[in-house]
Write a protein that holds these residues in place. Sequence first.
Motif, PDB file in Angstrom:
ATOM      1  N   MET A  85      -6.217  13.595  -1.749  1.00 30.46           N
ATOM      2  CA  MET A  85      -6.250  12.452  -0.832  1.00 30.46           C
ATOM      3  C   MET A  85      -4.960  11.611  -0.784  1.00 30.46           C
ATOM      4  SD  MET A  85      -8.505  11.605   1.384  1.00 30.46           S
ATOM      5  CE  MET A  85     -10.190  11.987   0.954  1.00 30.46           C
ATOM      6  N   PRO A  86      -4.418  11.148  -1.933  1.00 35.71           N
ATOM      7  CA  PRO A  86      -3.202  10.322  -1.849  1.00 35.71           C
ATOM      8  C   PRO A  86      -2.025  11.091  -1.237  1.00 35.71           C
ATOM      9  CG  PRO A  86      -4.193  10.166  -4.021  1.00 35.71           C
ATOM     10  CD  PRO A  86      -4.894  11.282  -3.321  1.00 35.71           C
ATOM     11  N   LEU A 113      -2.285  13.525   1.026  1.00 40.45           N
ATOM     12  CA  LEU A 113      -2.539  13.630   2.462  1.00 40.45           C
ATOM     13  C   LEU A 113      -2.133  12.335   3.145  1.00 40.45           C
ATOM     14  CD1 LEU A 113      -6.000  15.431   2.426  1.00 40.45           C
ATOM     15  CD2 LEU A 113      -3.815  16.408   3.131  1.00 40.45           C
ATOM     16  N   LYS A 114      -2.422  11.228   2.463  1.00 38.13           N
ATOM     17  CA  LYS A 114      -2.031   9.927   3.011  1.00 38.13           C
ATOM     18  C   LYS A 114      -0.505   9.831   3.086  1.00 38.13           C
ATOM     19  CE  LYS A 114      -1.350   5.789   4.166  1.00 38.13           C
ATOM     20  NZ  LYS A 114      -1.188   5.619   5.600  1.00 38.13           N
ATOM     21  N   ASN A 125       1.132   4.047  -2.845  1.00 37.59           N
ATOM     22  CA  ASN A 125       0.861   5.436  -2.504  1.00 37.59           C
ATOM     23  C   ASN A 125       1.960   6.372  -3.013  1.00 37.59           C
ATOM     24  OD1 ASN A 125       0.893   7.456   0.424  1.00 37.59           O
ATOM     25  ND2 ASN A 125      -0.640   7.529  -1.181  1.00 37.59           N
ATOM     26  N   VAL A 136      -5.978  12.463   7.913  1.00 36.52           N
ATOM     27  CA  VAL A 136      -6.810  12.156   6.744  1.00 36.52           C
ATOM     28  C   VAL A 136      -7.814  11.086   7.092  1.00 36.52           C
ATOM     29  CG1 VAL A 136      -6.651  11.894   4.263  1.00 36.52           C
ATOM     30  CG2 VAL A 136      -4.546  12.010   5.620  1.00 36.52           C
ATOM     31  N   ILE A 158     -11.236   2.405  -3.822  1.00 38.39           N
ATOM     32  CA  ILE A 158     -10.476   3.563  -4.311  1.00 38.39           C
ATOM     33  C   ILE A 158      -9.376   3.940  -3.328  1.00 38.39           C
ATOM     34  CG2 ILE A 158     -10.606   6.014  -4.860  1.00 38.39           C
ATOM     35  CD1 ILE A 158     -13.598   5.423  -5.580  1.00 38.39           C
ATOM     36  N   ASP A 194     -15.691   3.113  -2.330  1.00 42.63           N
ATOM     37  CA  ASP A 194     -14.769   4.059  -1.688  1.00 42.63           C
ATOM     38  C   ASP A 194     -13.578   3.325  -1.102  1.00 42.63           C
ATOM     39  OD1 ASP A 194     -17.285   5.248  -2.008  1.00 42.63           O
ATOM     40  OD2 ASP A 194     -16.714   6.841  -0.618  1.00 42.63           O
ATOM     41  N   THR A 226      -5.389   3.868  -4.110  1.00 44.88           N
ATOM     42  CA  THR A 226      -4.533   5.052  -4.098  1.00 44.88           C
ATOM     43  C   THR A 226      -3.529   5.023  -2.946  1.00 44.88           C
ATOM     44  OG1 THR A 226      -6.231   6.249  -2.880  1.00 44.88           O
ATOM     45  CG2 THR A 226      -6.182   6.550  -5.262  1.00 44.88           C
ATOM     46  N   GLY A 227      -3.423   3.876  -2.276  1.00 48.07           N
ATOM     47  CA  GLY A 227      -2.316   3.738  -1.343  1.00 48.07           C
ATOM     48  C   GLY A 227      -2.685   3.676   0.124  1.00 48.07           C
ATOM     49  N   PHE A 228      -3.997   3.611   0.448  1.00 51.53           N
ATOM     50  CA  PHE A 228      -4.373   3.409   1.846  1.00 51.53           C
ATOM     51  C   PHE A 228      -4.294   1.914   2.134  1.00 51.53           C
ATOM     52  CE2 PHE A 228      -5.952   7.525   0.930  1.00 51.53           C
ATOM     53  CZ  PHE A 228      -5.986   8.218   2.132  1.00 51.53           C
ATOM     54  N   SER A 229      -3.701   1.562   3.262  1.00 51.02           N
ATOM     55  CA  SER A 229      -3.526   0.144   3.573  1.00 51.02           C
ATOM     56  C   SER A 229      -4.777  -0.398   4.253  1.00 51.02           C
ATOM     57  CB  SER A 229      -2.330  -0.040   4.489  1.00 51.02           C
ATOM     58  OG  SER A 229      -2.581   0.593   5.724  1.00 51.02           O
ATOM     59  N   LYS A 288      -7.915   2.091  -1.200  1.00 52.40           N
ATOM     60  CA  LYS A 288      -6.838   1.100  -1.235  1.00 52.40           C
ATOM     61  C   LYS A 288      -6.016   1.249  -2.511  1.00 52.40           C
ATOM     62  CE  LYS A 288      -8.091  -2.560   1.806  1.00 52.40           C
ATOM     63  NZ  LYS A 288      -8.358  -4.001   1.939  1.00 52.40           N
ATOM     64  N   GLY A 307      -0.573  10.141   8.486  1.00 50.69           N
ATOM     65  CA  GLY A 307      -1.832  10.131   7.745  1.00 50.69           C
ATOM     66  C   GLY A 307      -3.077  10.057   8.606  1.00 50.69           C
ATOM     67  N   THR A 366     -16.344  12.571   7.490  1.00 47.61           N
ATOM     68  CA  THR A 366     -17.165  12.821   6.311  1.00 47.61           C
ATOM     69  C   THR A 366     -18.200  11.721   6.119  1.00 47.61           C
ATOM     70  OG1 THR A 366     -15.231  13.851   5.333  1.00 47.61           O
ATOM     71  CG2 THR A 366     -17.072  13.364   3.859  1.00 47.61           C
ATOM     72  N   TYR A 402     -13.026   6.454 -10.894  1.00 45.85           N
ATOM     73  CA  TYR A 402     -13.530   6.256  -9.543  1.00 45.85           C
ATOM     74  C   TYR A 402     -13.146   7.413  -8.656  1.00 45.85           C
ATOM     75  CZ  TYR A 402     -14.510   1.390 -10.640  1.00 45.85           C
ATOM     76  OH  TYR A 402     -15.018   0.251 -11.168  1.00 45.85           O
ATOM     77  N   LEU A 403     -14.164   8.109  -8.174  1.00 45.60           N
ATOM     78  CA  LEU A 403     -13.900   9.184  -7.216  1.00 45.60           C
ATOM     79  C   LEU A 403     -14.688   8.915  -5.928  1.00 45.60           C
ATOM     80  CD1 LEU A 403     -14.158  12.278  -9.581  1.00 45.60           C
ATOM     81  CD2 LEU A 403     -12.124  11.000  -8.952  1.00 45.60           C
ATOM     82  N   LEU A 404     -14.252   9.549  -4.862  1.00 51.27           N
ATOM     83  CA  LEU A 404     -14.984   9.434  -3.594  1.00 51.27           C
ATOM     84  C   LEU A 404     -16.147  10.423  -3.631  1.00 51.27           C
ATOM     85  CD1 LEU A 404     -11.895   9.373  -1.209  1.00 51.27           C
ATOM     86  CD2 LEU A 404     -13.298   7.419  -1.887  1.00 51.27           C
ATOM     87  N   PRO A 405     -17.392   9.928  -3.636  1.00 54.21           N
ATOM     88  CA  PRO A 405     -18.541  10.790  -3.911  1.00 54.21           C
ATOM     89  C   PRO A 405     -18.792  11.864  -2.848  1.00 54.21           C
ATOM     90  CG  PRO A 405     -19.264   8.624  -3.217  1.00 54.21           C
ATOM     91  CD  PRO A 405     -17.776   8.540  -3.394  1.00 54.21           C
ATOM     92  N   GLU A 406     -18.364  11.623  -1.605  1.00 53.06           N
ATOM     93  CA  GLU A 406     -18.699  12.583  -0.556  1.00 53.06           C
ATOM     94  C   GLU A 406     -17.705  13.725  -0.450  1.00 53.06           C
ATOM     95  OE1 GLU A 406     -18.882   9.308   1.556  1.00 53.06           O
ATOM     96  OE2 GLU A 406     -21.051   9.102   1.330  1.00 53.06           O
ATOM     97  N   PHE A 407     -16.640  13.636  -1.223  1.00 53.57           N
ATOM     98  CA  PHE A 407     -15.605  14.661  -1.111  1.00 53.57           C
ATOM     99  C   PHE A 407     -15.620  15.549  -2.353  1.00 53.57           C
ATOM    100  CE2 PHE A 407     -14.392  11.344   1.746  1.00 53.57           C
ATOM    101  CZ  PHE A 407     -13.831  12.010   2.830  1.00 53.57           C
ATOM    102  N   GLU A 416     -10.527  17.741  -2.851  1.00 52.94           N
ATOM    103  CA  GLU A 416     -10.168  16.771  -1.807  1.00 52.94           C
ATOM    104  C   GLU A 416      -9.826  15.410  -2.402  1.00 52.94           C
ATOM    105  OE1 GLU A 416     -12.718  18.143   2.104  1.00 52.94           O
ATOM    106  OE2 GLU A 416     -13.801  17.355   0.372  1.00 52.94           O
ATOM    107  N   ARG A 421      -5.400  13.167  -9.815  1.00 48.86           N
ATOM    108  CA  ARG A 421      -5.123  12.443  -8.579  1.00 48.86           C
ATOM    109  C   ARG A 421      -3.909  11.515  -8.744  1.00 48.86           C
ATOM    110  NH1 ARG A 421      -9.873   8.827  -6.549  1.00 48.86           N
ATOM    111  NH2 ARG A 421      -9.228   7.651  -8.381  1.00 48.86           N
ATOM    112  N   PHE A 450      -8.000   4.572 -13.447  1.00 49.14           N
ATOM    113  CA  PHE A 450      -8.842   3.414 -13.746  1.00 49.14           C
ATOM    114  C   PHE A 450      -9.515   3.549 -15.097  1.00 49.14           C
ATOM    115  CE2 PHE A 450      -8.941   4.216  -9.157  1.00 49.14           C
ATOM    116  CZ  PHE A 450      -8.353   3.055  -8.707  1.00 49.14           C
ATOM    117  N   ALA A 489       0.844  -1.199   0.000  1.00 44.92           N
ATOM    118  CA  ALA A 489       0.000   0.000   0.000  1.00 44.92           C
ATOM    119  C   ALA A 489       0.879   1.248   0.000  1.00 44.92           C
ATOM    120  CB  ALA A 489      -0.919  -0.003   1.225  1.00 44.92           C
TER     121      ALA A 489
END
Lengths: 229, 421
Positions: free
Chosen positions: A112-113, A115-116, A88, B5, B321, B318, B325-328, B323, B2, B12, A99-104, A108, A161, A95, A84
């Motif tokens: 996201m990557p 911030l991670k 990252n 986040v 996605i 979600d 993009t790099g979340f473990s 995972k 992280g 959220t 694919y996006l995160l719908p609530e953000f 954001e 992204r 893709f 992971a």
Amino acid sequence: MIMAKEELLKVRELNKFFHDPTTIQVLRDINFDLYKGEYVSIMGKSGCGKSTLLYILSTMDTDYEGHIKLNGINLSQQSHNELARIRNEYIGFVFQFHYLLPEFSILENVMMPALKLGKYPRDQIEHKAIEKLKLLDIQELARKKATQVSGGQKQRVAIARALINEPLIIMGDEPTGNLDSKNADTVFHLFKEMIEEFNTTLLIVTHDEDFAKRTDRIITMSDGRIINL
Amino acid sequence: MGNKVLFKIARTHVYAKRKQSVIASLGVTFGIGTFIILMSFMTGLNGLLDGLILNRTPHVRVYNEIQPSETQPITTNSEYPNNKFFHKIESIKPKAARSSIRNSIGIIEGYESDKRVKGITPQVSARVFYKSGSVLLNGNLLGINPEEEARLFNFDDYVLHGSPTDLKNNSNGIILGAGVAKKLSLEIGDYIPMVNPQGKEFKLKIVGLFQSGLAEVDNIQSYANIAAAQSAAGEGTGYFTDIHFKLHDIEYATQMAAELEDLFGVHAIDIHRANAQFDTGTSIRNLITYAVSITLLIVAGFGIYNILNMLIYEKMNDIAILKATGFSGSDVKRIFIYQALLIGLMGGSIGLLAGFGMSHVIDNAPFETEALPTIKTFPVNFDPWFYIGGGIFAMVTTFFAGYLPARKASKIDPVEILRGQ
Ligand SMILES: Nc1ncnc2c1ncn2[C@@H]1O[C@H](COP(=O)(O)OP(=O)(O)OP(=O)(O)O)[C@@H](O)[C@H]1O
Ligand SMILES: [Mg+2]
């Protein structure tokens, strides 16, 4: 001046099977190398195994046989958490479907990557994200929710992204599939700029002949094999 | 790193599903609120009952009791051992022992500085008759040290009018049982004439009234200073009939009673022996309180578990996605545990507040009882530990409720989701 080619990705004897409902082999004896700064496209008929290959190379799919080395790291020996982290920091993935995160918000989603990864402070990440959105001509969408933009716009957000962490390699599964020729052209040049600026490697699955022809190299697949490097 | 986040994502998600989140947190609110109310009220009630019995009961009581004579003449004859012969001649009557405790000064001085002892009060019990014209009422005059009795055994809680200090300041004073005062139509400031069994007459001035709530006590008992009671009993200054011990830790009572019997050859009874049924009552009430509260919280936990499980099915994409993009897996797990904890925190803190508010309402509700003349409202215990414990318990419950769904989320294979579209 000839630059020494620095190896980034090395794939040896890669085989992939699906077992459900019956065992079928979708990747057969895949061998190839990618160098830093290379712009490579993958072409092939629908169902020949392009997406499957990308999922494995992006470290998301670990159920395969063979050896993959990314930037000197032997991927088959890494834990899931380590993979992971590699994903990252080193890999940007676009893709086939965006694919996006719908609530953000769009912004954001792009941030996201990063911030991670946590390499830069938040305001710097935000600044970078806006830069990337500008390059793709969608900066005015930054504050919109991911559900409020069009398909082509979503795809460009997903590309932004993938760029945010300035990865070693960007893998795209038909990243321009939803874009008109003008926007596809923008994306092509954007990738090119990434190579010039960060020596990024590009591995792009595409059905678009014009797009593929302009890359450094085309890998052609058929029925789970590479038939042309 | 992280973590910020992850927390933002959790927040959220919770906000996006606010309706379900609120419902889930209401479960926690209900559980914690009930826990606080139950605990505050039940332990308050326990405290009240402690006040009724335990606080005025000495932890160790040293007294004199008339016992059968241990050695009968026949037992001293070795020709007739007790195990072979039935002794018919048991004629020696109990010794007319002094009802004063032997060496009472020695006991008090020996234990006053003992680390286990909080305080010692000697008492003199004198039989008297309250006199009103030609009427004689049976009575018991107890000579005490008023302020010590108030400090150690909450004597002041049962003094209706006047105070223990009034008694201390008046060597001829008496705090009269409320029942006696009523029967004889006496008021504070009046003198009450009395006569002792030897026929000696004397008068004490009423400085206060005493009400225990037990009619048979209030109709008989009165309190005076030690010297007054000693003189009423026709005895001198060394005469004590009871010595009451209050300990810092009630657990030492049994040990101490045995020690006193051993060292001084006196009778000593500890509170456990004297009130065996009381301890069981308290622990059963506590057990019920805990059982009900824990059950409520577990139910609340299931609510959270359900909501999170549903949420994870809705959030498959979600998770994939994140995972990709790099979340473990552990990052994803943490996101969902944060969600559970957020719900728990919301519900828990509202529950604590609601519990606090309700406890206040109960605390102010009128509650009058003969048994405790100084109590006017329901007893409520505002122990901060209930709130700390309740808060911790809410978080622990929600953590476990969130853990299983979160672990499931962490195991989701992103490729399967992405390919499935
Ligand atoms: N989960 C699965 N189980 C079994 N077979 C699968 C599974 N996923 C894909 N396949 C099969 O593997 C082969 C390769 O699929 P893949 O998605 O890699 O094709 P592709 O080259 O990306 O096609 P397209 O251009 O249409 O996206 C296909 O024949 C497909 O049917
Ligand atoms: Mg595909």
